[in-house]
Design a protein around this motif. Structure first.
Motif, PDB file in Angstrom:
ATOM      1  N   MET A 130       0.812  -1.210   0.000  1.00 29.45           N
ATOM      2  CA  MET A 130       0.000   0.000   0.000  1.00 29.45           C
ATOM      3  C   MET A 130       0.852   1.269   0.000  1.00 29.45           C
ATOM      4  SD  MET A 130      -3.203  -0.865  -0.054  1.00 29.45           S
ATOM      5  CE  MET A 130      -2.697  -2.198  -1.168  1.00 29.45           C
ATOM      6  N   PRO A 131       0.516   2.236  -0.860  1.00 28.92           N
ATOM      7  CA  PRO A 131       1.192   3.533  -0.806  1.00 28.92           C
ATOM      8  C   PRO A 131       0.698   4.315   0.404  1.00 28.92           C
ATOM      9  CG  PRO A 131      -0.553   3.581  -2.446  1.00 28.92           C
ATOM     10  CD  PRO A 131      -0.475   2.164  -1.942  1.00 28.92           C
ATOM     11  N   MET A 132       1.609   4.913   1.149  1.00 27.89           N
ATOM     12  CA  MET A 132       1.241   5.573   2.398  1.00 27.89           C
ATOM     13  C   MET A 132       1.336   7.098   2.325  1.00 27.89           C
ATOM     14  SD  MET A 132       0.474   2.950   4.171  1.00 27.89           S
ATOM     15  CE  MET A 132       0.323   3.618   5.828  1.00 27.89           C
ATOM     16  N   THR A 133       2.001   7.614   1.301  1.00 32.24           N
ATOM     17  CA  THR A 133       2.169   9.061   1.192  1.00 32.24           C
ATOM     18  C   THR A 133       1.575   9.553  -0.122  1.00 32.24           C
ATOM     19  OG1 THR A 133       4.382   8.711   0.261  1.00 32.24           O
ATOM     20  CG2 THR A 133       4.243   9.123   2.625  1.00 32.24           C
ATOM     21  N   LYS A 134       1.385  10.857  -0.229  1.00 37.28           N
ATOM     22  CA  LYS A 134       0.727  11.426  -1.407  1.00 37.28           C
ATOM     23  C   LYS A 134       1.532  11.161  -2.679  1.00 37.28           C
ATOM     24  CE  LYS A 134      -1.741  15.060   1.069  1.00 37.28           C
ATOM     25  NZ  LYS A 134      -1.928  16.512   1.265  1.00 37.28           N
ATOM     26  N   TRP A 135       2.867  11.357  -2.607  1.00 37.08           N
ATOM     27  CA  TRP A 135       3.646  11.161  -3.828  1.00 37.08           C
ATOM     28  C   TRP A 135       3.578   9.712  -4.290  1.00 37.08           C
ATOM     29  CZ3 TRP A 135       7.305   7.627  -4.830  1.00 37.08           C
ATOM     30  CH2 TRP A 135       8.000   7.043  -3.774  1.00 37.08           C
ATOM     31  N   ALA A 136       3.569   8.767  -3.354  1.00 39.87           N
ATOM     32  CA  ALA A 136       3.493   7.355  -3.714  1.00 39.87           C
ATOM     33  C   ALA A 136       2.146   7.033  -4.363  1.00 39.87           C
ATOM     34  CB  ALA A 136       3.712   6.485  -2.484  1.00 39.87           C
ATOM     35  N   LYS A 137       1.077   7.586  -3.825  1.00 38.15           N
ATOM     36  CA  LYS A 137      -0.253   7.349  -4.392  1.00 38.15           C
ATOM     37  C   LYS A 137      -0.371   7.949  -5.787  1.00 38.15           C
ATOM     38  CE  LYS A 137      -2.490   7.241   0.150  1.00 38.15           C
ATOM     39  NZ  LYS A 137      -3.452   7.905   1.065  1.00 38.15           N
ATOM     40  N   LEU A 138       0.117   9.172  -5.948  1.00 34.55           N
ATOM     41  CA  LEU A 138       0.030   9.827  -7.249  1.00 34.55           C
ATOM     42  C   LEU A 138       0.896   9.124  -8.290  1.00 34.55           C
ATOM     43  CD1 LEU A 138       0.094  13.582  -6.157  1.00 34.55           C
ATOM     44  CD2 LEU A 138      -1.857  12.297  -7.052  1.00 34.55           C
ATOM     45  N   THR A 139       2.071   8.660  -7.884  1.00 37.40           N
ATOM     46  CA  THR A 139       2.948   7.961  -8.823  1.00 37.40           C
ATOM     47  C   THR A 139       2.342   6.646  -9.267  1.00 37.40           C
ATOM     48  OG1 THR A 139       4.870   8.942  -7.698  1.00 37.40           O
ATOM     49  CG2 THR A 139       5.300   7.119  -9.195  1.00 37.40           C
TER      50      THR A 139
END
Length: 224
Positions: free
Chosen positions: A192-201
């Motif tokens: 799971m992506p935990m930060t905004k940049w990880a989610k957006l990427t």
């Protein structure tokens, strides 16, 4: 019984650079093939820059990735950024050629079109894996030195500590798996992506994957 602190939370020797280096070499080979198929000129320029930067990284820090210097960090990020620019252009060029039917004019038969699309797709999987590897918790060297205690990606081994080895920590292969499953499922799977940049990427990678796979397959079937 003493509770052993997991490796991803404490300083370690760091991971070997070999898996990431092999992936970069594969990516360079794919980029050369794609540049030739899509008539991107000069097709050798960006792969050559990537090769030079890889040689710099291997000669400066050939073993385990645990040295934190501005030069090494800049070289690694520049390599991935250069690969991202070329792959983005190749993907856009492929989509435009398909949408305007230039793919047929350029001699892209269904077989060549599928192979070129697969090469673009796989190159993007490697590029996003490199981004995840370079940015999660500050990068591989920062992870080795345990500079951050809040990861950007939550792997299953981090939550099921009883089932993971005490010396487990995320390596390039783990990020390659995350990138591959995200590009095939078009969404996160077990990590799971935990930060905004990880989610957006991850969102951007899924979008690119949907467009490339959808258009390439649809066009190839239509030509057939």
């Amino acid at each position: 019984m003493v509770d052993v602190l997991p490796a991803w939370l404490r300083p370690t020797r760091g991971e070997h650079r070999t898996p990431a280096a092999v992936a970069v070499l594969v990516m360079i080979g794919l980029q050369l093939k794609v540049s030739h198929a899509l008539h991107i000129q000069p097709g050798w320029l960006v792969p050559a820059v990537e090769g030079v930067l890889l040689l710099v990284l291997l000669s400066t820090n050939p073993g385990r990735v645990n040295r934190e210097t501005r030069w090494l960090r800049l070289s690694g990020l520049t390599l991935v950024a250069a690969a991202s620019v070329l792959n983005a252009y190749a993907a856009a060029r492929l989509v435009v050629d398909i949408a305007t039917k230039h793919a047929e004019v350029n001699g892209l038969t269904p077989a060549v079109l599928l192979l070129t699309g697969a090469a673009v797709w796989l190159s993007n999987v490697i590029v996003f894996a490199l981004w995840y590897w370079e940015l999660d918790s500050g990068g591989p060297a920062a992870r080795a030195n345990a500079r951050k205690d809040r990861p950007d990606f939550l792997f299953p081994q981090m939550t099921a500590r009883d089932l993971a080895k005490p010396d487990w920590e995320p390596g390039f292969v783990d990020y390659l798996y995350v990138s591959f499953t995200n590009a095939t499922a078009f969404s996160p799977t077990d990590t799971m992506p935990m930060t905004k940049w990880a989610k957006l990427t991850m969102m951007f990678e899924s979008a690119v994957s949907v467009v490339v796979v959808g258009l390439v397959v649809a066009r190839a079937i239509n030509i057939l």
